[in-house]
Design a protein around this motif. Structure first.
Motif, mmCIF file in Angstrom:
data_model
loop_
_atom_site.group_PDB
_atom_site.id
_atom_site.type_symbol
_atom_site.label_atom_id
_atom_site.label_comp_id
_atom_site.label_asym_id
_atom_site.label_seq_id
_atom_site.Cartn_x
_atom_site.Cartn_y
_atom_site.Cartn_z
ATOM 1 N N ASN A 105 0.815 -1.220 0.000
ATOM 2 C CA ASN A 105 0.000 0.000 0.000
ATOM 3 C C ASN A 105 0.849 1.270 0.000
ATOM 4 O OD1 ASN A 105 -2.054 -1.840 0.198
ATOM 5 N ND2 ASN A 105 -2.545 -1.428 2.332
ATOM 6 N N GLN A 106 1.932 1.287 0.785
ATOM 7 C CA GLN A 106 2.812 2.462 0.819
ATOM 8 C C GLN A 106 4.219 2.091 0.323
ATOM 9 O OE1 GLN A 106 2.338 5.552 3.821
ATOM 10 N NE2 GLN A 106 1.223 4.092 5.113
ATOM 11 N N ALA A 107 4.259 1.208 -0.661
ATOM 12 C CA ALA A 107 5.534 0.648 -1.127
ATOM 13 C C ALA A 107 6.538 1.711 -1.548
ATOM 14 C CB ALA A 107 5.276 -0.312 -2.291
ATOM 15 N N GLU A 108 6.062 2.779 -2.213
ATOM 16 C CA GLU A 108 6.986 3.810 -2.708
ATOM 17 C C GLU A 108 7.747 4.484 -1.577
ATOM 18 O OE1 GLU A 108 7.842 4.523 -5.799
ATOM 19 O OE2 GLU A 108 6.517 2.976 -6.589
ATOM 20 N N PRO A 146 16.103 -5.800 4.686
ATOM 21 C CA PRO A 146 15.623 -4.541 5.264
ATOM 22 C C PRO A 146 15.317 -3.468 4.225
ATOM 23 C CG PRO A 146 17.936 -4.928 5.830
ATOM 24 C CD PRO A 146 17.450 -6.151 5.150
ATOM 25 N N ARG A 147 14.431 -2.551 4.583
ATOM 26 C CA ARG A 147 14.054 -1.416 3.741
ATOM 27 C C ARG A 147 14.453 -0.112 4.440
ATOM 28 N NH1 ARG A 147 10.067 -2.785 -0.036
ATOM 29 N NH2 ARG A 147 10.305 -4.983 -0.538
ATOM 30 N N LEU A 148 14.411 0.981 3.673
ATOM 31 C CA LEU A 148 14.704 2.308 4.222
ATOM 32 C C LEU A 148 13.570 3.243 3.834
ATOM 33 C CD1 LEU A 148 17.126 3.784 5.692
ATOM 34 C CD2 LEU A 148 17.656 4.729 3.445
ATOM 35 N N THR A 149 13.077 3.994 4.809
ATOM 36 C CA THR A 149 11.980 4.935 4.556
ATOM 37 C C THR A 149 12.488 6.112 3.730
ATOM 38 O OG1 THR A 149 11.235 4.357 6.772
ATOM 39 C CG2 THR A 149 10.092 6.151 5.695
ATOM 40 N N GLY A 187 5.477 -7.356 -3.098
ATOM 41 C CA GLY A 187 5.659 -5.981 -3.549
ATOM 42 C C GLY A 187 6.740 -5.844 -4.601
ATOM 43 N N LYS A 188 7.097 -4.589 -4.888
ATOM 44 C CA LYS A 188 7.980 -4.294 -6.017
ATOM 45 C C LYS A 188 9.414 -4.758 -5.814
ATOM 46 C CE LYS A 188 5.370 -0.390 -7.844
ATOM 47 N NZ LYS A 188 5.335 1.058 -8.095
#
Length: 492
Positions: free
Chosen positions: A96-99, A372-375, A435-436
């Motif tokens: 939903n907020q993938a970007e 991990p991801r980064l905001t 997701g992407k």
């Protein structure tokens, strides 16, 4: 006057002042914005290092989730991150907020190696371009087509022969499996496979295995928490840097050889295609040789480690649960028989085997906290503020072992993926993430898992060596693998 004041201050007072100054500085640095996710009590300078459970980090996160809910924050030395659990929250972040959560953080120990290059660590335009180019190139060389299936089948035959050479005696299957899986991606990347007795390639696989395991050691974790201090100390992190240099050298040698003997009008493999793209006048500046080295090693790492580890789990589970192994073999005999090799088209006619493979992935749970991801910008998740630049950990274990979804989440149970005798897959099953930025090689990995697994069980029954009890204990590194084991591949 100043001299008098200076002389009147005792050394002890100076130390106290300095310590108080550091405490205040640490507090100011760690001060969280309003509406930041909750966190446990933290220690000055160390943060939550005292909560670390190196032998079972999933248990630590589970305990904190039960206390603080599906979103909480942790501070490990100099690094702050937010951990989220549960399907609803994970979908919110990854879909939903993938970007807003598209980037990868710069993990200190990886920064020394690739620093935002390649397919796994890159961000923004560079990542999109590398991923698009790689997917297109892999499709050109057979991804999702019959030609790649034939490469996997060829490797299955080689692996079956290699297992057969053991004549039913106990052996450690790790490097045979790793070599076989690596050969599939190597045939696309380098244009050739490597014999199981190729000393140079065996050395590379050993370096890769050692490096991935060393990422799970205490010293490597401390390096990620206190890089500015730990980089001066001896330890496993220094071995990681040394090993990566050797692996980069291997990839560079292959690239140099390609540059010497390539034909500009035809591409034999991924490296040729990349060099061809680099040579184009209109090629953008991000297609550089340093990136090619990183992409080549990323493909080798991602295309080898996860699939080979899953197959190791699969053989271990089959030896531990002979009644499940017997049902798989009965289905193989009924659908394929012994005369011909398994093919991907058989998968739809083999619901039980398919269910077993999926249960191996669920129970093996080899990447429990995802990559991990980064905001990328200030974002609200479930009413909590996640500031730009925050590391986000998505706890895949929370959905793969959700006790409200799976009948027996802690047991190996292929019935989790069967309904009325037919194969059934839950949305709570996400070993490739979602997701992407989900796994680029999912199609390849799923094909390999089915073909290698069915080819091996078609020809062998896997058993524990005499007077041996096989263990399901974990070995923690970049992935969660079984402890090294020996097994008997008894010809059928």
């Amino acid at each position: 006057m100043l001299c008098f004041l200076w002389e009147s201050i005792s050394f002890q007072m100076l130390l106290v002042f300095f310590f108080v100054f550091l405490l205040v500085a640490d507090y100011m640095k760690r001060r969280k914005p309003k509406h930041f996710p909750p966190s446990p009590f933290s220690l000055p300078f160390l943060g939550h290092l005292h909560l670390m459970n190196p032998s079972n980090p999933q248990a630590m996160v589970q305990k904190l989730t039960e206390k603080y809910g599906d979103i909480f924050s942790l501070q490990m030395g100099e690094v702050t991150f937010v951990c989220i659990s549960g399907l609803r929250m994970i979908k919110e972040v990854l879909i939903n907020q993938a970007e807003n959560f598209m980037d990868r953080p710069e993990i200190p120990i990886d920064k020394e190696i690739f620093s935002h290059l390649g397919l796994i660590s890159s961000n923004g335009h560079l990542w999109k371009q590398q991923r698009r180019f790689t997917l297109t190139t892999l499709r050109n060389f057979g991804l999702g087509k019959r030609s790649l299936e034939e490469r996997i089948q060829e490797e299955c035959r080689c692996l079956v022969d290699a297992f057969g050479e053991e004549q039913g005696n106990p052996f450690n299957p790790q490097y045979k499996i790793t070599n076989a899986v690596a050969n599939v991606i190597c045939s696309v990347t380098f244009g050739n496979r490597f014999d199981y007795h190729d000393e140079e390639f065996q050395k590379l696989l050993q370096l890769l295995n050692e490096t991935l395991l060393l990422h799970g050691t205490i010293m490597s974790q401390l390096y990620n928490s206190f890089p500015s201090i730990v980089k001066f100390l001896p330890g496993s992190h220094q071995t990681i840097f040394k090993n990566w240099k050797l692996m980069k050298s291997f990839a560079q040698k292959k690239i140099d050889k390609h540059k010497e003997d390539r034909n500009p009008s035809e591409s034999r493999d991924f490296i040729d295609s990349y060099l061809q793209e680099m040579a184009k006048d209109d090629a953008s500046g991000s297609l550089q040789e340093e990136n090619l080295v990183a992409c080549t090693l990323d493909l080798l790492l991602a295309g080898t480690e996860t699939t080979s580890t899953t197959i190791r789990w699969a053989l271990l589970f089959m030896a531990k649960y002979p009644e499940i192994q017997a049902r798989v073999q009965a289905e193989i005999d009924a659908v394929i028989g012994q005369a011909r090799q398994p093919a991907l088209q058989d998968r739809n006619n083999m619901p039980y085997t398919n269910a077993v493979i999926h249960e191996v992935q669920r129970k093996g749970n080899i990447i429990p906290f995802n990559v991990p991801r980064l905001t990328t910008k200030d974002t609200f998740v479930d009413g909590f503020l996640i500031p730009k630049g925050t590391i986000m950990i998505t706890n895949l274990t929370s959905v793969m072992f959700d006790k409200n979804v799976w009948e027996t989440p802690d047991a190996f149970n292929p019935g989790h993926f069967l309904k009325d005798g037919q194969f059934w897959k839950s949305e709570y099953f996400m070993p490739f993430s979602i997701g992407k930025r989900s796994c680029l090689g999912e199609v390849l990995a799923r094909a390999e898992l089915f073909l290698f697994f069915t080819s091996l069980l078609q020809k062998f029954t896997f058993q524990a060596p005499p007077d041996t009890t096989l263990s399901l204990e974990l070995q923690l590194g970049i992935t969660v693998a079984p402890q090294p084991y020996k097994i008997c591949a008894v010809p059928r």
